[in-house]
Design a protein around this motif. Structure first.
Motif, PDB file in Angstrom:
ATOM      1  N   SER A  20       0.835  -1.222   0.000  1.00 56.95           N
ATOM      2  CA  SER A  20       0.000   0.000   0.000  1.00 56.95           C
ATOM      3  C   SER A  20       0.858   1.256   0.000  1.00 56.95           C
ATOM      4  N   TYR A 201     -14.252  -0.080  10.676  1.00 61.30           N
ATOM      5  CA  TYR A 201     -14.609  -1.078   9.653  1.00 61.30           C
ATOM      6  C   TYR A 201     -15.789  -1.911  10.135  1.00 61.30           C
ATOM      7  N   HIS A 273      -7.875  -8.523   7.115  1.00 56.73           N
ATOM      8  CA  HIS A 273      -7.315  -8.822   5.784  1.00 56.73           C
ATOM      9  C   HIS A 273      -8.395  -8.774   4.692  1.00 56.73           C
ATOM     10  N   THR A 275     -10.487  -6.691   4.195  1.00 57.63           N
ATOM     11  CA  THR A 275     -10.741  -5.320   3.714  1.00 57.63           C
ATOM     12  C   THR A 275     -10.011  -5.026   2.396  1.00 57.63           C
ATOM     13  N   ILE A 276      -8.973  -5.809   2.085  1.00 58.56           N
ATOM     14  CA  ILE A 276      -8.213  -5.544   0.841  1.00 58.56           C
ATOM     15  C   ILE A 276      -9.149  -5.625  -0.365  1.00 58.56           C
ATOM     16  N   GLU A 277      -9.934  -6.701  -0.415  1.00 55.74           N
ATOM     17  CA  GLU A 277     -10.831  -6.860  -1.573  1.00 55.74           C
ATOM     18  C   GLU A 277     -12.256  -6.411  -1.291  1.00 55.74           C
ATOM     19  N   CYS A 279     -13.518  -3.893   0.988  1.00 47.84           N
ATOM     20  CA  CYS A 279     -13.885  -2.545   1.477  1.00 47.84           C
ATOM     21  C   CYS A 279     -13.333  -1.454   0.559  1.00 47.84           C
ATOM     22  N   SER A 282      -8.515  -0.430   2.031  1.00 47.59           N
ATOM     23  CA  SER A 282      -8.036  -1.577   2.817  1.00 47.59           C
ATOM     24  C   SER A 282      -7.442  -1.085   4.134  1.00 47.59           C
ATOM     25  N   GLN A 283      -7.391  -1.972   5.127  1.00 47.49           N
ATOM     26  CA  GLN A 283      -6.808  -1.572   6.417  1.00 47.49           C
ATOM     27  C   GLN A 283      -5.337  -1.165   6.245  1.00 47.49           C
TER      28      GLN A 283
END
Ligand code: AMP
Length: 375
Positions: A20, A201, A273, A275-277, A279, A282-283
């Motif tokens: 990121s 989240y 994890h 959250t990558i795809e 949200c 991503s965190q």
């Protein structure tokens, strides 16, 4: 000149933070004792040294405008000195020193009137026995320091287990925690920016086996009331802590509908994890935004449901990836391989995230994908 980020710790969390940070144009440097660490493979440079090595951290600080960490083992005292000398260290070293000692963390929660399991500090075996009389069986004997992925816990079911528990955790500072007969384990990942904005989240459900996280499902299949209660608690924890960054807050849900805090991690978290795809932000990107003074991103789910399943090591020896081609034929299934050279029983080697129209379907697909792949 490009801005530089230093990360203490070069495991999978550092690797995903690194991706990121690179995407946003930062130079990234890490410290990790293992050469070619998961993060070291994808960032600009790695200093091969222990997380507590003060000379190495100083070297990292000289290369960094922002210093952060992916592991609680980081040396809080030294990070604190850098914070005083102008390097931006986040989350704050003070927060790290509270959280890295699980007993201090529990005391902090109690002081802030945040519900958590009953606990007591113990200094010898005799005190364990007196605590057993007070708490009753079962209870947990826990190491105060360096205790992640269940490596510092012993479940004491009866008097006979005390000896084994003490033996397992020999030489470590301990405390005792009352057993919580939970019906579900929940988690929220929360971010705070340098100027104090908070972004939360979606609540997720985590399933642990042998104290290690196996699967995470989001949104957590709980009632609206529980969701609101858990998220409120997560925000309360964040308001009590100092510093910017992403935090993982693990909780127990009891059959009475009570929500208790199990543990806080002052860093990006396994339960985030997905959250990558799944949200908007991503965190990992959120953490980089938070510690570098950038605005926080939106945290909403972009899909109805996501399930993350960890790929844990099943033997000891050199790591070998198998079955990737089969999994990659499945739509909306995302594989992450951490690049660890050696595998061990229960070592986190990678993870799979599955998106679907509901949790049940996502679980089904995640289990199948996990069957196909081995590292
Ligand atoms: P920890 O590393 O302390 O968060 O513990 C890992 C896992 O052990 C948790 O996710 C729970 O599944 C279990 N555990 C920890 N503490 C307790 C407790 N007080 N009561 C029941 N289960 C626990």
């Amino acid at each position: 000149m490009k801005k530089r980020i230093g990360i203490v710790g070069g495991g999978q969390l550092g690797r995903m933070m690194g991706f990121s940070a690179k995407q946003l144009g930062f130079d990234v440097h890490v410290i990790d004792p293992t050469p070619q660490s998961p993060a070291g493979q994808v960032v600009d440079s790695q200093i091969v040294a222990d997380f507590k090595d003060s000379t190495a951290i100083r070297k990292l600080a000289r290369k960094s405008d922002y210093l952060t960490f992916e592991i609680e083992l980081a040396n809080a005292k030294i990070l604190n000195q850098f914070a005083k000398s102008g390097v931006k260290v986040n989350p704050s070293a003070k927060t790290l020193s509270i959280i890295k000692d699980k007993f201090l963390q529990k005391t902090f929660l109690r002081k802030n009137r945040i519900p958590t399991a009953e606990f007591i500090k113990i200094d010898n075996e005799y005190e364990i026995e007196t605590t057993a009389q007070k708490f009753g069986y079962p209870f947990l004997l826990k190491a105060r320091f360096d205790a992640y992925d269940g490596r510092g816990n012993a479940l004491i079911r009866n008097e006979k287990d005390i000896k084994n528990g003490v033996e397992k955790l020999k030489g470590r500072k301990l405390y005792v925690e009352k057993f919580v007969p939970f019906t579900k384990e929940l988690s929220v990942v929360v971010a705070r920016s340098i100027n104090g904005d908070i972004a939360i989240y979606p609540l997720s459900e985590t399933v642990h086996k042998n104290n290690i996280c196996h699967t995470v499902a989001a949104p957590a299949p709980v009632s609206k009331k529980i969701k609101v209660k858990a998220e409120k608690l997560g925000k309360k924890v964040m308001r009590s802590l100092k510093g910017a960054g992403v935090f993982g807050i693990e909780m127990f849900l009891t059959n009475k509908g009570d929500v208790l805090i199990n543990e806080i991690a002052p860093r990006v978290h396994n339960s985030g994890h997905y959250t990558i795809e799944a949200c908007i932000t991503s965190q990992f990107e959120q953490h980089i935004r938070a510690v570098t003074g950038l605005p926080l991103g939106k945290t909403d789910l972009t899909v109805p449901a996501a399930v993350m399943i960890n790929i844990l090591g099943e033997r000891t020896g050199p790591a070998k990836l198998r079955g990737l081609d089969k999994v990659l034929r499945m739509p909306q299934v995302y594989v992450h391989v951490y690049g660890k050279m050696e595998t061990k029983i229960d070592r986190k080697m990678g993870h799979i995230t599955v998106l679907d129209k509901n949790i049940k379907e996502a679980y089904k697909k995640a289990r199948l994908a996990r069957k196909y792949i081995s590292i």
